[in-house]
Design a protein around this motif. Sequence first.
Motif, PDB file in Angstrom:
ATOM      1  N   ALA A 144       0.845  -1.202   0.000  1.00 16.58           N
ATOM      2  CA  ALA A 144       0.000   0.000   0.000  1.00 16.58           C
ATOM      3  C   ALA A 144       0.882   1.254   0.000  1.00 16.58           C
ATOM      4  CB  ALA A 144      -0.916   0.001   1.216  1.00 16.58           C
ATOM      5  N   ARG A 145       2.048   1.169   0.625  1.00 13.72           N
ATOM      6  CA  ARG A 145       2.944   2.331   0.660  1.00 13.72           C
ATOM      7  C   ARG A 145       3.833   2.432  -0.572  1.00 13.72           C
ATOM      8  NH1 ARG A 145       4.810   4.061   6.080  1.00 13.72           N
ATOM      9  NH2 ARG A 145       6.869   3.850   5.186  1.00 13.72           N
ATOM     10  N   MET A 146       3.955   1.318  -1.337  1.00 17.16           N
ATOM     11  CA  MET A 146       4.808   1.333  -2.541  1.00 17.16           C
ATOM     12  C   MET A 146       4.184   2.116  -3.683  1.00 17.16           C
ATOM     13  SD  MET A 146       6.189  -2.511  -3.209  1.00 17.16           S
ATOM     14  CE  MET A 146       7.014  -2.142  -4.783  1.00 17.16           C
ATOM     15  N   GLN A 147       2.855   2.174  -3.661  1.00 14.97           N
ATOM     16  CA  GLN A 147       2.157   2.799  -4.782  1.00 14.97           C
ATOM     17  C   GLN A 147       2.494   4.283  -4.825  1.00 14.97           C
ATOM     18  OE1 GLN A 147       0.142   0.815  -6.630  1.00 14.97           O
ATOM     19  NE2 GLN A 147       0.588  -0.928  -5.321  1.00 14.97           N
ATOM     20  N   ASP A 148       2.958   4.706  -5.973  1.00 12.45           N
ATOM     21  CA  ASP A 148       3.193   6.140  -6.134  1.00 12.45           C
ATOM     22  C   ASP A 148       1.853   6.857  -6.072  1.00 12.45           C
ATOM     23  OD1 ASP A 148       5.908   5.673  -6.680  1.00 12.45           O
ATOM     24  OD2 ASP A 148       5.387   5.131  -8.743  1.00 12.45           O
TER      25      ASP A 148
ATOM     26  N   VAL B 161      -7.451  -4.025   1.540  1.00 17.15           N
ATOM     27  CA  VAL B 161      -7.125  -3.825   0.118  1.00 17.15           C
ATOM     28  C   VAL B 161      -8.282  -3.110  -0.582  1.00 17.15           C
ATOM     29  CG1 VAL B 161      -6.741  -5.033  -2.083  1.00 17.15           C
ATOM     30  CG2 VAL B 161      -5.454  -5.717  -0.040  1.00 17.15           C
ATOM     31  N   HIS B 162      -9.499  -3.546  -0.312  1.00 15.69           N
ATOM     32  CA  HIS B 162     -10.654  -2.913  -0.965  1.00 15.69           C
ATOM     33  C   HIS B 162     -10.769  -1.443  -0.550  1.00 15.69           C
ATOM     34  CE1 HIS B 162     -12.412  -7.243  -1.141  1.00 15.69           C
ATOM     35  NE2 HIS B 162     -11.475  -7.047  -2.042  1.00 15.69           N
ATOM     36  N   ALA B 163     -10.515  -1.144   0.730  1.00 16.58           N
ATOM     37  CA  ALA B 163     -10.577   0.251   1.199  1.00 16.58           C
ATOM     38  C   ALA B 163      -9.483   1.086   0.537  1.00 16.58           C
ATOM     39  CB  ALA B 163     -10.437   0.296   2.718  1.00 16.58           C
ATOM     40  N   MET B 164      -8.293   0.485   0.367  1.00 19.64           N
ATOM     41  CA  MET B 164      -7.192   1.199  -0.287  1.00 19.64           C
ATOM     42  C   MET B 164      -7.580   1.571  -1.725  1.00 19.64           C
ATOM     43  SD  MET B 164      -3.325  -0.263  -0.901  1.00 19.64           S
ATOM     44  CE  MET B 164      -3.677  -1.457  -2.196  1.00 19.64           C
ATOM     45  N   PHE B 165      -8.163   0.616  -2.444  1.00 17.08           N
ATOM     46  CA  PHE B 165      -8.545   0.919  -3.831  1.00 17.08           C
ATOM     47  C   PHE B 165      -9.717   1.898  -3.878  1.00 17.08           C
ATOM     48  CE2 PHE B 165      -5.752  -2.546  -4.888  1.00 17.08           C
ATOM     49  CZ  PHE B 165      -5.191  -2.073  -6.058  1.00 17.08           C
ATOM     50  N   ALA B 166     -10.639   1.804  -2.930  1.00 15.78           N
ATOM     51  CA  ALA B 166     -11.763   2.745  -2.910  1.00 15.78           C
ATOM     52  C   ALA B 166     -11.237   4.168  -2.730  1.00 15.78           C
ATOM     53  CB  ALA B 166     -12.748   2.371  -1.798  1.00 15.78           C
ATOM     54  N   ARG B 167     -10.281   4.336  -1.810  1.00 13.07           N
ATOM     55  CA  ARG B 167      -9.691   5.673  -1.574  1.00 13.07           C
ATOM     56  C   ARG B 167      -8.958   6.169  -2.813  1.00 13.07           C
ATOM     57  NH1 ARG B 167      -7.902   3.658   3.216  1.00 13.07           N
ATOM     58  NH2 ARG B 167      -5.842   3.249   2.350  1.00 13.07           N
ATOM     59  N   ARG B 168      -8.121   5.274  -3.371  1.00 17.75           N
ATOM     60  CA  ARG B 168      -7.309   5.686  -4.515  1.00 17.75           C
ATOM     61  C   ARG B 168      -8.198   6.014  -5.719  1.00 17.75           C
ATOM     62  NH1 ARG B 168      -3.108   1.308  -6.280  1.00 17.75           N
ATOM     63  NH2 ARG B 168      -2.542   1.441  -4.084  1.00 17.75           N
ATOM     64  N   ASN B 169      -9.199   5.150  -5.977  1.00 16.17           N
ATOM     65  CA  ASN B 169     -10.038   5.347  -7.152  1.00 16.17           C
ATOM     66  C   ASN B 169     -10.996   6.528  -7.006  1.00 16.17           C
ATOM     67  OD1 ASN B 169      -8.724   3.198  -8.279  1.00 16.17           O
ATOM     68  ND2 ASN B 169     -10.429   1.759  -8.136  1.00 16.17           N
TER      69      ASN B 169
END
Lengths: 203, 203
Positions: free
Chosen positions: B67-71, B133-141
Motif C-alpha cells: 500500500a505504501r509502494m504505490q506512487d 485492500v478494498h478500502a485502499m482501492f476505494a480511496r485511490r479510485n
Amino acid sequence: MVPAARRGRPRAEGADEKILGAALELLLERGYDRFSVDEAAATAGVAKTTLYRRWPTKDHLIVAVVARMQDEVPVRYSGDVRADLTRYLNAIVHGLDRVRRAGRPAGSGDASAGLVAEVAAAAARHADVGAAVHAMFARRNAVVLALLQEARSQGELRPDLDPEVLFDQLAGALYYRLLVTGRPLDGAYVGRLVSTALEGAAR
Amino acid sequence: MVPAARRGRPRAEGADEKILGAALELLLERGYDRFSVDEAAATAGVAKTTLYRRWPTKDHLIVAVVARMQDEVPVRYSGDVRADLTRYLNAIVHGLDRVRRAGRPAGSGDASAGLVAEVAAAAARHADVGAAVHAMFARRNAVVLALLQEARSQGELRPDLDPEVLFDQLAGALYYRLLVTGRPLDGAYVGRLVSTALEGAAR
C-alpha cells in the motif's frame, strides 16, 4: 478397456483422469489452503510418485483442476452482439463465482475471490503454470474474439475495432472487481458494462 | 523527540515506520516467497511480538508494505479527459510493473504478475486483509472517479455515464492482462484502450 493398438499412453491417461476427478472433489470441499496433494493421490488410488511426475507442485495440480472446472460456454454470433456479450459475460460471472467459492461454506456472505486469486498467484509463482494459464485463456478467448470479428464484419461493431481491446475491457472489469476492488458482480452490472463499452463514454 | 502531550501512540508509530521501511527493502530484494517476517523484525530492530501484534501474518504485513509502494499519482482534470486518462493509466502500468518485479532479477524477460498476484491472493485469503485492500482501492479510485465526474459535468463524457463502470473497464483491462491472460502492457496499448472506451465499440 482401451484397445492395445490405440495410440498414446492409455494407462497414464486413466490415472490422470482419476487424479483430476479426485482432486476436483477435494478442492471443492477444502479450497486451496486445505487441499493436500498426498490426499488427492490417496483418494485417486495412485502412487504419490505418479502424481508428482505429472504435476510437480500443488499449484500445478490445482491449475489443471480449475481448467477443467470452467464450463464450456457455447459462443455463436446470433446477429445481436449486445445479447451475445451479455450472455457470455453472465456465464463468466457464474463461472468465477463457482471457482471462487471452492472450499468455502455455502450461503456465506463471503465475497472473497478465493480460488480465482490463488490461481492467479500460482500462475505468477511458476513460469510453466503461468504459461499453461495464459494458453488456457488464449484458447478460451479465441472463440469470443471470433464472434466479435464476425459482429464487426456484419457491421455491428466499428470497422477499426480491435476485438481484443474490447474483450479486455469487458472481462477485465469483472476480474478487476472480483480480484482488486471487491465490488459486487451481478446481471445488472453486466448490462451496464456492455452498454458502456458498446456506446462509448465520450459525449 | 515527540512531546509527551502529543496524542496517540508515538513510540508504536515509530516502530511501525521502522518495520514498514525494513520490510519494504526486504520485499523489493526478496519478493513474496523469500520474504521472512522474522527477518523484517530483526532488520527493523524490533521484537517479533511487536510486529506480530500489529500484523498477525506475513500477508498482513506485505499488503501494508505494498500500500505504501504505490506512487501517488497527481490527478486533476485538465479539460482533456483523454489526456488525463492516458497519463493516469500509464502511471498505473508503471506502478504495477514496479510491484510485480519485487524480488525478481532486474532486466529479466520474466512477465510474471509476481507480487501483484500475491497481494490479490492475500486479500482473498484473509477477510481483514481483503477489507484493507478494498478500502485502499476505494480511496485511490475516488480521486479518478471525481475527475471523471468533472469531465462529465463539463460535457466531455456522456451525461448518463457511470464513471465507475468506465474506470473498471480501463483499470480492469490492465489488471486482466497482467493477472489473467499474460498479454503485454505498454503505452501503445493504453492509447488503444482509452480510445476504444471513449469512442465505444458499436458502429
